[in-house]
Motif scaffolding. Structure first.
Motif, PDB file in Angstrom:
ATOM      1  N   PRO A  88       0.828  -1.217   0.000  1.00 35.27           N
ATOM      2  CA  PRO A  88       0.000   0.000   0.000  1.00 35.27           C
ATOM      3  C   PRO A  88       0.855   1.257   0.000  1.00 35.27           C
ATOM      4  N   ALA A  89       0.373   2.258  -0.706  1.00 34.98           N
ATOM      5  CA  ALA A  89       1.119   3.509  -0.835  1.00 34.98           C
ATOM      6  C   ALA A  89       1.134   4.261   0.493  1.00 34.98           C
ATOM      7  N   THR A  90       2.236   4.945   0.768  1.00 32.06           N
ATOM      8  CA  THR A  90       2.351   5.797   1.945  1.00 32.06           C
ATOM      9  C   THR A  90       2.258   7.275   1.588  1.00 32.06           C
ATOM     10  N   VAL A  91       2.427   7.607   0.311  1.00 32.27           N
ATOM     11  CA  VAL A  91       2.310   8.978  -0.177  1.00 32.27           C
ATOM     12  C   VAL A  91       1.129   9.042  -1.144  1.00 32.27           C
ATOM     13  N   ASP A  92       0.266  10.018  -0.949  1.00 31.46           N
ATOM     14  CA  ASP A  92      -0.944  10.124  -1.766  1.00 31.46           C
ATOM     15  C   ASP A  92      -0.604  10.785  -3.093  1.00 31.46           C
ATOM     16  N   GLU A  93      -0.298   9.970  -4.100  1.00 34.07           N
ATOM     17  CA  GLU A  93       0.001  10.487  -5.430  1.00 34.07           C
ATOM     18  C   GLU A  93      -1.196  10.455  -6.365  1.00 34.07           C
ATOM     19  N   SER A 133      -6.855  -1.425  -8.079  1.00 26.57           N
ATOM     20  CA  SER A 133      -7.462  -0.088  -8.097  1.00 26.57           C
ATOM     21  C   SER A 133      -7.003   0.783  -6.941  1.00 26.57           C
ATOM     22  N   GLY A 134      -6.252   0.225  -6.003  1.00 26.72           N
ATOM     23  CA  GLY A 134      -5.727   1.033  -4.896  1.00 26.72           C
ATOM     24  C   GLY A 134      -6.544   0.948  -3.625  1.00 26.72           C
ATOM     25  N   LYS A 135      -7.256  -0.162  -3.410  1.00 28.98           N
ATOM     26  CA  LYS A 135      -8.072  -0.289  -2.193  1.00 28.98           C
ATOM     27  C   LYS A 135      -7.199  -0.291  -0.935  1.00 28.98           C
ATOM     28  N   SER A 136      -6.120  -1.075  -0.952  1.00 24.93           N
ATOM     29  CA  SER A 136      -5.264  -1.157   0.229  1.00 24.93           C
ATOM     30  C   SER A 136      -4.595   0.178   0.532  1.00 24.93           C
ATOM     31  N   SER A 137      -4.257   0.939  -0.496  1.00 28.52           N
ATOM     32  CA  SER A 137      -3.666   2.260  -0.260  1.00 28.52           C
ATOM     33  C   SER A 137      -4.682   3.200   0.380  1.00 28.52           C
ATOM     34  N   LEU A 138      -5.928   3.140  -0.096  1.00 32.87           N
ATOM     35  CA  LEU A 138      -6.967   3.968   0.507  1.00 32.87           C
ATOM     36  C   LEU A 138      -7.177   3.583   1.969  1.00 32.87           C
ATOM     37  N   LEU A 284     -12.780  -8.371  24.671  1.00 29.09           N
ATOM     38  CA  LEU A 284     -11.759  -7.547  24.011  1.00 29.09           C
ATOM     39  C   LEU A 284     -12.272  -6.141  23.762  1.00 29.09           C
ATOM     40  N   VAL A 285     -13.513  -6.027  23.302  1.00 28.36           N
ATOM     41  CA  VAL A 285     -14.065  -4.696  23.036  1.00 28.36           C
ATOM     42  C   VAL A 285     -14.202  -3.907  24.331  1.00 28.36           C
ATOM     43  N   THR A 286     -14.610  -4.578  25.410  1.00 27.12           N
ATOM     44  CA  THR A 286     -14.757  -3.886  26.692  1.00 27.12           C
ATOM     45  C   THR A 286     -13.413  -3.405  27.226  1.00 27.12           C
ATOM     46  N   GLU A 287     -12.385  -4.211  27.051  1.00 21.90           N
ATOM     47  CA  GLU A 287     -11.054  -3.829  27.530  1.00 21.90           C
ATOM     48  C   GLU A 287     -10.427  -2.730  26.679  1.00 21.90           C
ATOM     49  N   CYS A 288     -10.870  -2.588  25.438  1.00 20.12           N
ATOM     50  CA  CYS A 288     -10.243  -1.609  24.544  1.00 20.12           C
ATOM     51  C   CYS A 288     -10.665  -0.198  24.948  1.00 20.12           C
ATOM     52  N   PRO A 289      -9.727   0.715  25.148  1.00 27.94           N
ATOM     53  CA  PRO A 289     -10.079   2.070  25.604  1.00 27.94           C
ATOM     54  C   PRO A 289     -10.475   3.021  24.483  1.00 27.94           C
ATOM     55  N   CYS A 290     -10.691   2.517  23.262  1.00 24.01           N
ATOM     56  CA  CYS A 290     -10.951   3.394  22.122  1.00 24.01           C
ATOM     57  C   CYS A 290     -11.802   2.649  21.097  1.00 24.01           C
ATOM     58  N   PRO A 291     -12.350   3.360  20.114  1.00 23.16           N
ATOM     59  CA  PRO A 291     -13.090   2.680  19.039  1.00 23.16           C
ATOM     60  C   PRO A 291     -12.185   1.745  18.251  1.00 23.16           C
ATOM     61  N   VAL A 292     -12.814   0.758  17.603  1.00 24.16           N
ATOM     62  CA  VAL A 292     -12.065  -0.306  16.928  1.00 24.16           C
ATOM     63  C   VAL A 292     -12.504  -0.389  15.471  1.00 24.16           C
ATOM     64  N   LEU A 293     -11.524  -0.474  14.576  1.00 27.42           N
ATOM     65  CA  LEU A 293     -11.749  -0.770  13.167  1.00 27.42           C
ATOM     66  C   LEU A 293     -11.027  -2.065  12.832  1.00 27.42           C
ATOM     67  N   ILE A 294     -11.771  -3.057  12.332  1.00 28.47           N
ATOM     68  CA  ILE A 294     -11.186  -4.323  11.905  1.00 28.47           C
ATOM     69  C   ILE A 294     -11.249  -4.379  10.389  1.00 28.47           C
ATOM     70  N   VAL A 295     -10.090  -4.403   9.749  1.00 26.48           N
ATOM     71  CA  VAL A 295      -9.985  -4.391   8.301  1.00 26.48           C
ATOM     72  C   VAL A 295      -9.856  -5.824   7.805  1.00 26.48           C
ATOM     73  N   LEU A 296     -10.783  -6.230   6.965  1.00 28.62           N
ATOM     74  CA  LEU A 296     -10.755  -7.557   6.342  1.00 28.62           C
ATOM     75  C   LEU A 296     -10.226  -7.386   4.923  1.00 28.62           C
ATOM     76  N   ASP A 297      -8.921  -7.487   4.769  1.00 25.91           N
ATOM     77  CA  ASP A 297      -8.292  -7.185   3.484  1.00 25.91           C
ATOM     78  C   ASP A 297      -8.137  -8.458   2.654  1.00 25.91           C
ATOM     79  N   ASP A 298      -8.011  -8.254   1.332  1.00 23.67           N
ATOM     80  CA  ASP A 298      -7.765  -9.334   0.362  1.00 23.67           C
ATOM     81  C   ASP A 298      -8.840 -10.413   0.401  1.00 23.67           C
TER      82      ASP A 298
END
Length: 447
Positions: A88-93, A133-138, A284-298
């Motif tokens: 995945p890209a680190t610079v937004d070109e 198409s650049g999904k992982s970079s997004l 796990l969600v209760t112990e987490c001190p912040c919102p959670v995003l789980i990315v299901l890639d590929d």
């Protein structure tokens, strides 16, 4: 010069002779040679006389170009391009970050609404785009934006393709969630989480170790006694109960609540035995001190069974917490997977909407498509890859402040020059992703 057959006049012949080098001219009567300066004067005289009375099709600009003399073409650049990684890209070109920022703002609002509701549910989001198409970079830019929130989100990256051989696929997703949470928690909370995790789902190795330890203590306590004496003494004490309990735990509880094999057993049973895994996820969600995003890639590199099992497992087991699940895959791959899984139902129902599309609509609340690249962005990006001189994106333009409604924004973009539209589209995405813009759409839909 025109590319068409034209009559050759005396001026053409004179100019052609004057273009020959002095060495190719015959010697003068005095034995010398004509100078290059005199030949240049002759060429200039031919062009000047031609300009006095040019023919109807005469191209004086072409004559002037001939008068400038032949130029040595610059050496052609080496035909090479840099090797690019598929990471995945680190610079937004390609101008993807505005869309990532807009999507992040929407996910933050959705997660907060679910967390504040009486019965919170998970948020299912689908990012659609073909391979390359650049999904992982997004997704990388989306993660950066969410990690910059207050508090920073916990982003769990789960590559479904790399874990496709583990069945059921959601088991490794759960353990990946725990590993990501361990990196966020302080050490004492990690230890407490490990204890709770082991209590709900002890591993086979831990149970065997406890049972082995009990047997070792028994052997040490009765050292020096005969086998028959050990058995008699042990059967008559509390140790017999402990041993029986340890053996029962080792051969019953451990295989049922252990690692991958346990998950496979539960997946086959399809009963309330799934409850321990739901408890683990809730913990796990209760112990987490912040919102959670789980990315299901590929996901669109997995077979149909893995795709359907993973998404069905999330829907049936892990929908009771305000966690955001982001499925990154070509929508046609997902619909084809569900169509293959439930091919029996293809003959019935709505002929206009295949069964795979119905599952897709039922599963995801938000669906985002990777937009096509504008021509100006493509040209600038390819120019940078090929080392062209003009490789920068056009100067950024601004949307009028008065453009608020969708029609007004679309009209402003259509009226702008093509090279300014990418920047205007990026601003439009951010402007239309606000809560106020959502309200405008809601009122129009009510009407």
């Amino acid at each position: 010069m025109t590319g068409k057959p034209e009559p050759v006049g005396a001026r053409h012949l004179l100019f052609a002779l004057a273009e020959q080098s002095p060495e190719e001219w015959p010697l003068l009567s005095g034995g010398g040679r004509i100078s290059a300066e005199l030949l240049a004067e002759l060429r200039a005289l031919v062009v000047a006389r031609t300009g006095y009375a040019p023919l109807k099709s005469e191209d004086m600009a072409a004559w002037q170009a001939l008068l400038a003399g032949p130029t040595t073409p610059p050496p052609s650049p080496a035909e090479r391009t840099p090797l690019l990684s598929d990471s995945p890209a680190t610079v937004d070109e390609l101008g993807r970050k505005p869309l990532a920022d807009a999507l992040a703002a929407r996910l933050v609002r959705l997660q907060r609404d679910e967390a504040a509701s009486a019965q919170p549910k998970a948020v299912m989001v689908h990012l659609h785009g073909p391979w390359g198409s650049g999904k992982s970079s997004l997704v990388r830019f989306l993660e950066d934006t969410l990690k910059a929130q207050d508090p920073p989100w916990l982003v769990v990256e789960f590559n479904a393709w790399r874990n496709a051989r583990v069945k059921p696929p959601w088991w490794n997703m759960l353990t990946e969630f725990k590993r990501a949470l361990d990196r966020r928690l302080p050490w004492w909370r990690r230890r407490w989480l490990d204890l709770r995790w082991a209590w709900v789902s002890p591993s086979v190795e831990n149970v065997y170790m406890v049972a082995g330890g009990l047997l070792a203590l028994a052997a040490a306590a009765f050292a020096g006694s005969t086998i028959t004496g050990v058995i008699e003494k042990w059967q008559g004490t509390l140790g017999g109960i402990i041993t029986a309990t340890g053996v029962a735990i080792s051969f019953l509880r451990a295989p049922m609540l252990g690692g991958r094999r346990a998950a496979e057993s539960f997946d086959a049973l399809r009963t309330d035995s799934f409850r321990p895994f739901i408890t683990l996820f809730d913990m796990l969600v209760t112990e987490c001190p912040c919102p959670v995003l789980i990315v299901l890639d590929d996901l669109d590199r997995c077979d149909a069974g893995t795709v359907t099992d993973l998404l069905e497992g999330i829907q049936t087991l892990f929908r009771g917490q305000p966690v955001v699940f982001l499925a990154v895959a070509d929508r046609y791959w997902i619909t084809a997977s569900f169509a293959q899984r439930f091919s029996l139902f293809e003959d019935g129902g709505d002929k206009a909407r295949p069964v795979g599309d119905l599952f897709l609509d039922k599963m995801f609340q938000v669906s985002v498509t990777i937009p096509a690249l504008p021509v100006a962005v493509k040209r600038a990006y390819l120019g940078r890859l090929l080392g062209a001189a003009e490789t920068d994106l056009p100067e950024e333009a601004r949307l009028p402040e008065t453009a608020v409604r969708h029609e007004e924004i679309q009209a402003a973009i259509a009226a702008a020059p093509e090279e300014q539209r990418p920047a205007l589209r990026a601003q439009a995405v951010a402007r239309l992703s606000t809560a106020a813009a959502d309200k405008v759409v809601e009122h129009r839909l009510l009407r």
